[in-house]
Each structure stands twice: as structure tokens, then as C-alpha cells.
Motif scaffolding. Structure first.
Motif, PDB file in Angstrom:
ATOM      1  N   GLY A 146      -0.856 -12.866  -4.251  1.00  0.00           N
ATOM      2  CA  GLY A 146      -1.587 -11.728  -3.558  1.00  0.00           C
ATOM      3  C   GLY A 146      -2.794 -12.249  -2.465  1.00  0.00           C
ATOM      4  O   GLY A 146      -3.258 -11.448  -1.812  1.00  0.00           O
TER       5      GLY A 146
ATOM      6  N   LEU B 266      -4.453 -13.986   0.606  1.00  0.00           N
ATOM      7  CA  LEU B 266      -3.794 -14.194   2.454  1.00  0.00           C
ATOM      8  C   LEU B 266      -4.422 -15.516   2.735  1.00  0.00           C
ATOM      9  O   LEU B 266      -5.435 -15.967   2.531  1.00  0.00           O
ATOM     10  CB  LEU B 266      -4.408 -13.035   3.016  1.00  0.00           C
TER      11      LEU B 266
ATOM     12  N   THR C 118       2.653 -11.290   7.509  1.00  0.00           N
ATOM     13  CA  THR C 118       2.357  -9.875   7.312  1.00  0.00           C
ATOM     14  C   THR C 118       2.352  -9.275   8.987  1.00  0.00           C
ATOM     15  O   THR C 118       2.146  -8.081   9.059  1.00  0.00           O
ATOM     16  CB  THR C 118       0.860  -9.695   6.915  1.00  0.00           C
TER      17      THR C 118
ATOM     18  N   LYS D 236       1.073 -13.747   3.086  1.00  0.00           N
ATOM     19  CA  LYS D 236       0.564 -13.361   1.818  1.00  0.00           C
ATOM     20  C   LYS D 236       1.287 -14.036   0.788  1.00  0.00           C
ATOM     21  O   LYS D 236       2.393 -14.345   0.990  1.00  0.00           O
ATOM     22  CB  LYS D 236       0.962 -11.620   1.768  1.00  0.00           C
TER      23      LYS D 236
ATOM     24  N   THR E   6       3.162 -14.912  -2.514  1.00  0.00           N
ATOM     25  CA  THR E   6       3.839 -13.918  -3.455  1.00  0.00           C
ATOM     26  C   THR E   6       4.402 -14.731  -4.493  1.00  0.00           C
ATOM     27  O   THR E   6       5.263 -14.205  -5.665  1.00  0.00           O
ATOM     28  CB  THR E   6       5.338 -13.485  -2.681  1.00  0.00           C
TER      29      THR E   6
END
Length: 247
Positions: free
Chosen positions: A136, A138, A186, A215, A217
């Protein structure tokens, strides 16, 4: 079929490039021809033909080898070679121009233009670092370069090759454990111009960059680690690299 710096054809090509840098073109072409003879798959044949083409003295011979390289690049037809198509078609067009083949030159110039698009690579993508991060989080541009610590990067970099991300993590300048994160762009991204069509044709390391965040994951627990002696060679190579980073 994945680019591997320990591959015999890749190593022969690197040796040939070293001969070129030393002003020994005769030795270079011998190594490139050896690479061609030892190539066993389409990617290896594409790489070898590309370098042989650059050493041809006559336009017909150069055209023959460029078309050979294109033939095998089309057979590979993945994101490692797609970014080589514009230069391949453009160089083929220039050969046709020199040979007075106006229609063929026009057609290949048009093909060169048609392939100048954003990367179509769908991943999965990875980012190697020594930072301790969570799913989560960045990753954003603005960090220091692994290769020139005083340089603040305008992009965030990533790759579709997990072992390439692992190498990037190993080359980071901190002493923390190496981490390879699965990331999702993104925003739009582009081929990394620092590697695309540089040492090798196309973008064989499937390296990209973006001005938008990545991002996280997930995280990869296992990848092929570089042996310490090989890693030291990479560090020395980077320390001696005087090339300018395209930022």
C-alpha cells in the motif's frame, strides 16, 4: 525467454563491445560472428545479428544483417525487443535510400514511426531497494540515484524482471537487507532511456520509469542473488562509468 547477463551470447557481445571501445574492430567482429554461430534461440540470434550489421562495410551486406536481426526480433515479439523496432526499421530505410529504393525506404520509415508508442508491457513489475516498506505504500520520484548519489531522480524506476530488481537492490548504497517489491504503476510510464538501445538493442532488461508513484502490492521472497564476486564487478563497472544519466 529472458535476458540474462551470464548468457554466452550476451557475454560474447559484451566482449565485442569492449574491443570496439579499444579501437579493435577486427577483433570485435570475430566475437560477434562467434556469438552468431553459438546463438540457439531467436533472442540470441537477434542480438548477434544486430552487432554484425553494425560492422558491415557495404550497404547490401548491412541491409542483409539488419533484415536478419528484424526477422528474429519479430519472432521474439515481446517487450524486450519491441522498443528496437523503430531503430531497426529506420536503419533499414536508410539502407534502401542509399540503394535508391525510394518506395521501400518510405515504407520502412513509416513502420519506424508506427512503433514509437508507449510500452505495452503488462508486467508484473518489480522495484528493488533496501528500504523497509509495506503493501500500500507509494514509491515516488525524488530519491538519490544508486549510480550518482548526488543526483536526485526525476522518475521512479522499475522492471519486469525480478532478478533485475534484485540486482538493483544489491547495488543500493545502504547496508540494510535487500528487498524486491511487486509494484503497480499509477500513471503512464516509458522505456528507461538509460538502457534502451544503449549497450543492447531494444529494452532487453524490460526497464521502465515513471513520474507517477508506484504502489507496492506485494513482496518477492526469492530471486536469483548475484554472487559476491560478480556483484563486485558490477560495482566496479558502475564506479568507472562516466556516462551521463538521462534524468
Amino acid at each position: 525467454m529472458e535476458f540474462n547477463p551470464t548468457n554466452k551470447v550476451v557475454k560474447l557481445s559484451l566482449q565485442g563491445m569492449n574491443m570496439e571501445e579499444q579501437g579493435k574492430p577486427e577483433e570485435a567482429i570475430k566475437l560477434f560472428l562467434q556469438a552468431w554461430d553459438e546463438a540457439t534461440d531467436n533472442l540470441e540470434k537477434f542480438i548477434a545479428a544486430h552487432y554484425i550489421a553494425s560492422h558491415q562495410k557495404s550497404v547490401p551486406d548491412k541491409l542483409k544483417w539488419l533484415e536478419t536481426a528484424l526477422e528474429f526480433a519479430i519472432k521474439v515479439n515481446n517487450d524486450a525487443v519491441k522498443s528496437a523496432f523503430p531503430a531497426l526499421y529506420s536503419n533499414i530505410a536508410k539502407c534502401h535510400e542509399e540503394l535508391g529504393h525510394a518506395e521501400k525506404a518510405k515504407k520502412n520509415h513509416e513502420l519506424a514511426t508506427s512503433f514509437k508508442d508507449n510500452p505495452s508491457d503488462k508486467g508484473p513489475f518489480y522495484h528493488g531497494t533496501e528500504a523497509d516498506l509495506q503493501v500500500g505504500d507509494l514509491l515516488t520520484p525524488g530519491g538519490s540515484s544508486n549510480y550518482q548519489s548526488e543526483l536526485k531522480m526525476n522518475h521512479i524506476y522499475f522492471t519486469a524482471l525480478v532478478n533485475g530488481a534484485g540486482l538493483a537492490a544489491a547495488l543500493a548504497k545502504n547496508e540494510a537487507p535487500e528487498r524486491v517489491y511487486i509494484v503497480e504503476p499509477t500513471g503512464i510510464f516509458e522505456n528507461d532511456p538509460n538502457v534502451t538501445d544503449k549497450k543492447f538493442p531494444g529494452n532487453p532488461t524490460r526497464s521502465y520509469r515513471s513520474q507517477s508513484p508506484l504502489k507496492i502490492t506485494g513482496e518477492v521472497a526469492d530471486w536469483e542473488r548475484i554472487p559476491p564476486a560478480e556483484l563486485q564487478k558490477w560495482r566496479e563497472k558502475l564506479a568507472n562509468n562516466k556516462g551521463e544519466i538521462i534524468n
